[in-house]
Write a protein that holds these residues in place. Structure first.
Motif, PDB file in Angstrom:
ATOM      1  N   MET A 272      21.988  40.035  37.015  1.00 49.83           N
ATOM      2  CA  MET A 272      22.965  40.166  38.080  1.00 49.83           C
ATOM      3  C   MET A 272      22.877  41.562  38.663  1.00 49.83           C
ATOM      4  SD  MET A 272      26.716  38.813  38.358  1.00 49.83           S
ATOM      5  CE  MET A 272      28.044  39.490  39.307  1.00 49.83           C
TER       6      MET A 272
ATOM      7  N   PHE B  41      24.932  44.093  40.702  1.00 48.41           N
ATOM      8  CA  PHE B  41      26.295  44.345  41.175  1.00 48.41           C
ATOM      9  C   PHE B  41      26.267  45.141  42.470  1.00 48.41           C
ATOM     10  CE2 PHE B  41      26.940  43.303  36.807  1.00 48.41           C
ATOM     11  CZ  PHE B  41      28.181  42.704  36.767  1.00 48.41           C
ATOM     12  N   GLN B  42      27.357  44.993  43.225  1.00 50.30           N
ATOM     13  CA  GLN B  42      27.444  45.697  44.496  1.00 50.30           C
ATOM     14  C   GLN B  42      27.383  47.206  44.289  1.00 50.30           C
ATOM     15  OE1 GLN B  42      30.734  44.407  46.859  1.00 50.30           O
ATOM     16  NE2 GLN B  42      30.214  45.763  48.546  1.00 50.30           N
ATOM     17  N   SER B  43      28.013  47.668  43.201  1.00 46.87           N
ATOM     18  CA  SER B  43      28.009  49.111  42.941  1.00 46.87           C
ATOM     19  C   SER B  43      26.785  49.524  42.119  1.00 46.87           C
ATOM     20  CB  SER B  43      29.274  49.477  42.182  1.00 46.87           C
ATOM     21  OG  SER B  43      29.295  48.787  40.952  1.00 46.87           O
TER      22      SER B  43
ATOM     23  N   ALA C 179      26.112  49.410  39.264  1.00 52.45           N
ATOM     24  CA  ALA C 179      26.532  49.426  37.866  1.00 52.45           C
ATOM     25  C   ALA C 179      25.516  50.074  36.942  1.00 52.45           C
ATOM     26  CB  ALA C 179      26.857  48.000  37.382  1.00 52.45           C
ATOM     27  N   LEU C 180      24.797  51.091  37.437  1.00 50.00           N
ATOM     28  CA  LEU C 180      23.872  51.816  36.551  1.00 50.00           C
ATOM     29  C   LEU C 180      24.686  52.664  35.588  1.00 50.00           C
ATOM     30  CD1 LEU C 180      21.177  53.005  39.106  1.00 50.00           C
ATOM     31  CD2 LEU C 180      21.024  51.130  37.497  1.00 50.00           C
ATOM     32  N   PHE C 181      24.135  52.884  34.386  1.00 47.96           N
ATOM     33  CA  PHE C 181      24.826  53.738  33.419  1.00 47.96           C
ATOM     34  C   PHE C 181      24.596  55.184  33.815  1.00 47.96           C
ATOM     35  CE2 PHE C 181      23.632  49.956  30.779  1.00 47.96           C
ATOM     36  CZ  PHE C 181      24.874  49.368  30.910  1.00 47.96           C
ATOM     37  N   THR C 182      25.678  55.863  34.151  1.00 48.18           N
ATOM     38  CA  THR C 182      25.551  57.193  34.748  1.00 48.18           C
ATOM     39  C   THR C 182      25.062  58.235  33.744  1.00 48.18           C
ATOM     40  OG1 THR C 182      27.945  57.217  34.465  1.00 48.18           O
ATOM     41  CG2 THR C 182      27.114  57.006  36.694  1.00 48.18           C
TER      42      THR C 182
ATOM     43  N   MET D 119      21.448  36.952  40.315  1.00 46.73           N
ATOM     44  CA  MET D 119      22.545  36.840  41.271  1.00 46.73           C
ATOM     45  C   MET D 119      22.704  38.185  41.957  1.00 46.73           C
ATOM     46  SD  MET D 119      25.270  34.552  39.178  1.00 46.73           S
ATOM     47  CE  MET D 119      25.282  35.357  37.592  1.00 46.73           C
TER      48      MET D 119
ATOM     49  N   ASP E 298      24.939  40.505  44.347  1.00 46.54           N
ATOM     50  CA  ASP E 298      26.259  40.647  44.949  1.00 46.54           C
ATOM     51  C   ASP E 298      26.176  41.639  46.098  1.00 46.54           C
ATOM     52  OD1 ASP E 298      28.899  40.668  45.532  1.00 46.54           O
ATOM     53  OD2 ASP E 298      29.561  41.620  43.675  1.00 46.54           O
TER      54      ASP E 298
ATOM     55  N   MET F 281      33.882  53.621  33.720  1.00 43.08           N
ATOM     56  CA  MET F 281      32.835  52.627  33.444  1.00 43.08           C
ATOM     57  C   MET F 281      33.289  51.250  33.905  1.00 43.08           C
ATOM     58  SD  MET F 281      31.254  53.584  29.735  1.00 43.08           S
ATOM     59  CE  MET F 281      29.749  52.617  29.832  1.00 43.08           C
TER      60      MET F 281
ATOM     61  N   THR G 164      33.323  51.291  37.905  1.00 51.03           N
ATOM     62  CA  THR G 164      31.999  51.221  38.517  1.00 51.03           C
ATOM     63  C   THR G 164      31.211  50.016  38.015  1.00 51.03           C
ATOM     64  OG1 THR G 164      31.193  52.709  36.805  1.00 51.03           O
ATOM     65  CG2 THR G 164      31.826  53.702  38.887  1.00 51.03           C
ATOM     66  N   GLU G 165      31.890  49.054  37.413  1.00 45.69           N
ATOM     67  CA  GLU G 165      31.287  47.792  36.965  1.00 45.69           C
ATOM     68  C   GLU G 165      30.254  47.962  35.861  1.00 45.69           C
ATOM     69  OE1 GLU G 165      30.026  46.334  40.889  1.00 45.69           O
ATOM     70  OE2 GLU G 165      31.520  44.745  40.693  1.00 45.69           O
ATOM     71  N   GLN G 166      30.243  49.144  35.204  1.00 44.97           N
ATOM     72  CA  GLN G 166      29.257  49.323  34.131  1.00 44.97           C
ATOM     73  C   GLN G 166      29.565  48.417  32.943  1.00 44.97           C
ATOM     74  OE1 GLN G 166      28.140  53.446  33.145  1.00 44.97           O
ATOM     75  NE2 GLN G 166      29.068  54.070  35.056  1.00 44.97           N
TER      76      GLN G 166
ATOM     77  N   GLY H  51      28.600  44.981  33.992  1.00 40.05           N
ATOM     78  CA  GLY H  51      27.134  44.948  34.014  1.00 40.05           C
ATOM     79  C   GLY H  51      26.586  44.760  32.610  1.00 40.05           C
TER      80      GLY H  51
ATOM     81  N   MET I  49      27.033  41.258  31.513  1.00 34.52           N
ATOM     82  CA  MET I  49      26.059  40.358  32.131  1.00 34.52           C
ATOM     83  C   MET I  49      24.677  40.537  31.519  1.00 34.52           C
ATOM     84  SD  MET I  49      27.241  38.127  34.057  1.00 34.52           S
ATOM     85  CE  MET I  49      25.664  37.486  34.595  1.00 34.52           C
TER      86      MET I  49
END
Lengths: 276, 261
Positions: free
Chosen positions: A94, A96-98, A100-103, A172, A174, B122, B125-127, B130, B133
């Protein structure tokens, strides 16, 4: 709602039947049926706030439907336990729109994350696999950067590389084009199409960018007010005479989706004047 | 009249639902601890973040609190000619109460708020979604190691706070005010019992506080409304709720551990 076990034809990867979902008082979906064909790119389109993202979360099992069934590759997502849903998700990607990378992880480590979590591969193979995935999205050179150093388009490509790290059966997307400049939009359009065809994936693209989406989608669902209002191939939708499709495709300010938020009659409200 | 009743009812229901969520959260958090046996490497970086990086504030605060104790104790005890008992006063105050309580309050401000903000962001920001998923359970991968690390770090911080505080007391009492060094240490040695004071005080209290503080911090982060405003509110709630919980629990624990027998 009777629990029907839908027998999906073999070429359908995802079947959604009679799906209903609401958030508090607000009904997001009502009796929605959607089929996603294997190997194809299916687009789910509609105005903002119609629950397109919610639909992806439902298919991914992050949310539970109020009624109806969601079947992915022959398994009822809405009935699976935690262990089974995790097993199924290893085969789903999936974006994600943002992004969702681990910062706190570098680009390389972000893409390596699912491999490290789910496999016991030696470091040298992980290194090779990550570089292959990054090469596919054109960011092999950016492996040592951190997410904060990436542009929005690059972040989305890294997230895409991470989504294909475990070689899933479907991805998917988004809103993959939201907030992208024309160049990165073109890059993403091309990537979605080529990855789908080269890796034999099935793709679901949720978007409201008509032009880009129509150029790669094999089949389109238009959703509004919790229902599927129209569906068909891009060519068929282009010929559609439905006023709703007309408004959405041509971006008309008023039509079946009204310009005005529901309100009491204008005159009546001005004349009575609540300040009196 | 009915409006007031309605609000009270809604507030009570919300509170109960929240308490339920908090309870279930702790349950899942404890279940997820088993996962750490297979991935012990996840804990040390968190101990570094929560514990080692809290050391400066803990050490400096501990030293000041000890100095104040030494000064106040001297000013008052010297009137009765009891300045030699200063060591016992400083040590007992720190070991029984100030060490675990102050360390917990400082931990909530420095590490607890950081935990809430980190988990909340986290989520925003959808982490976390994510991760789910990608078939990785955030309870195991993200929350469990932080909980374990916090529960290891905080009692150690309380111990360090206490030790540094005693040194602060010594510095003021002996080095500055000229109390006898031998009396300071021997009175302390005579007054402080290991089982009665150290175990019941700094050890048990700080273990209980560490569980509560980390539970609240992680829950508030996980339960954050996913907006910038929501993360801000959650961070504030962590500090306020942890402080209240620690102070209230301190009374309960003191009543059980040191109460009149």
């Amino acid at each position: 709602m009777q629990s029907l076990r839908v027998l999906a034809p073999a070429d359908l990867l995802v079947t959604v039947r009679g799906l209903s979902f609401s958030r508090g008082e607000r009904v997001i979906f009502e009796q929605v049926d959607i089929d996603i064909r294997r190997g194809k790119i299916t687009a789910i389109m509609g105005p903002s706030g119609t629950g397109k993202t919610t639909l992806l979360n439902l298919i991914g099992g992050l949310l539970q439907p109020a009624a109806g069934s969601i079947e992915v590759d022959g398994e009822r997502v809405d009935e699976l336990g935690l262990t089974e849903i995790y097993r199924l998700r290893k085969r789903m990607g999936m974006l994600f729109q943002s992004s969702a990378l681990f910062t706190d992880l570098s680009v390389f480590e972000n893409v390596a994350f699912p491999l490290r979590e789910h496999t016991a591969l030696p470091e040298s193979i992980i290194h090779t696999l990550v570089l292959m995935k990054l090469e596919a999205v054109g960011l092999r050179g950016a492996r040592d950067l951190f997410p904060s150093e990436l542009s929005g388009g690059m972040a989305r490509r890294v997230a895409l590389a991470r989504a294909i790290a475990l070689d899933p059966m479907m991805i998917m997307y988004d809103e993959p084009f939201a907030g992208q400049d024309p160049i990165s939009m073109g890059v993403l359009v091309k990537l979605i199409r080529t990855l789908n065809d080269a890796l034999g994936l099935t793709s679901i693209v949720v978007s409201h960018d008509i032009k880009e989406t129509a150029s790669i989608a094999d089949y389109i669902y238009l959703i509004s007010n919790g229902r599927v209002v129209e569906q068909g191939t891009p060519a068929a939708l282009d010929r559609s005479t439905s006023p709703w499709v007309e408004q959405f495709v041509h971006g008309l300010p008023d039509g079946p989706v009204p310009f005005h938020y529901p309100a009491p009659p204008y005159e009546a409200e001005l004349l009575t004047g609540s300040a009196l | 009249m009915t409006g007031w009743l309605q609000r009270l009812g809604r507030y009570t229901l919300e509170l109960l639902a929240r308490l339920g969520r908090e309870g279930l959260f702790l349950l899942r958090l404890l279940q997820a601890q088993v996962f750490l046996f297979s991935r012990p490497g996840l804990v040390p970086p968190q101990i570094h973040f929560l514990g080692v990086q809290s050391l400066p504030i803990i050490a400096v605060s501990g030293f000041f609190v000890g100095m104040v104790l030494g000064l106040q104790g001297y000013v008052n005890l010297v009137r009765f000619g009891a300045a030699s008992s200063l060591g016992a006063l400083v040590a007992l105050s720190l070991v029984r109460e100030l060490g675990p309580v102050m360390a917990a309050l400082l931990y909530a401000g420095r590490a607890g708020s950081a935990l809430t903000a980190e988990i909340g962001l986290m989520k925003t920001t959808e982490q976390l979604a994510g991760m789910e998923m990608m078939a990785v359970d955030p309870f195991k991968r993200v929350l469990a190691p932080r909980f374990m690390a916090g529960c290891i770090a905080m009692p150690l911080l309380a111990g360090i706070f206490t030790a540094v505080g005693i040194l602060g007391g010594y510095f003021v009492a002996v080095e500055q005010l000229g109390t006898d060094s031998g009396a300071f240490w021997s009175q302390m040695q005579a007054a402080v019992e290991f089982r009665e004071d150290v175990v019941n005080g700094v050890v048990i209290k700080s273990i209980v506080f560490s569980i509560v503080a980390n539970w609240i911090a992680l829950f508030e982060g996980y339960d954050t409304e996913p907006t910038a405003e929501g993360v801000g509110r959650a961070t504030t709630r962590t500090v306020v709720n942890t402080s209240l919980a620690v102070l209230a629990l301190d009374f309960v624990l003191t009543a059980f551990l040191f109460g009149a027998k």
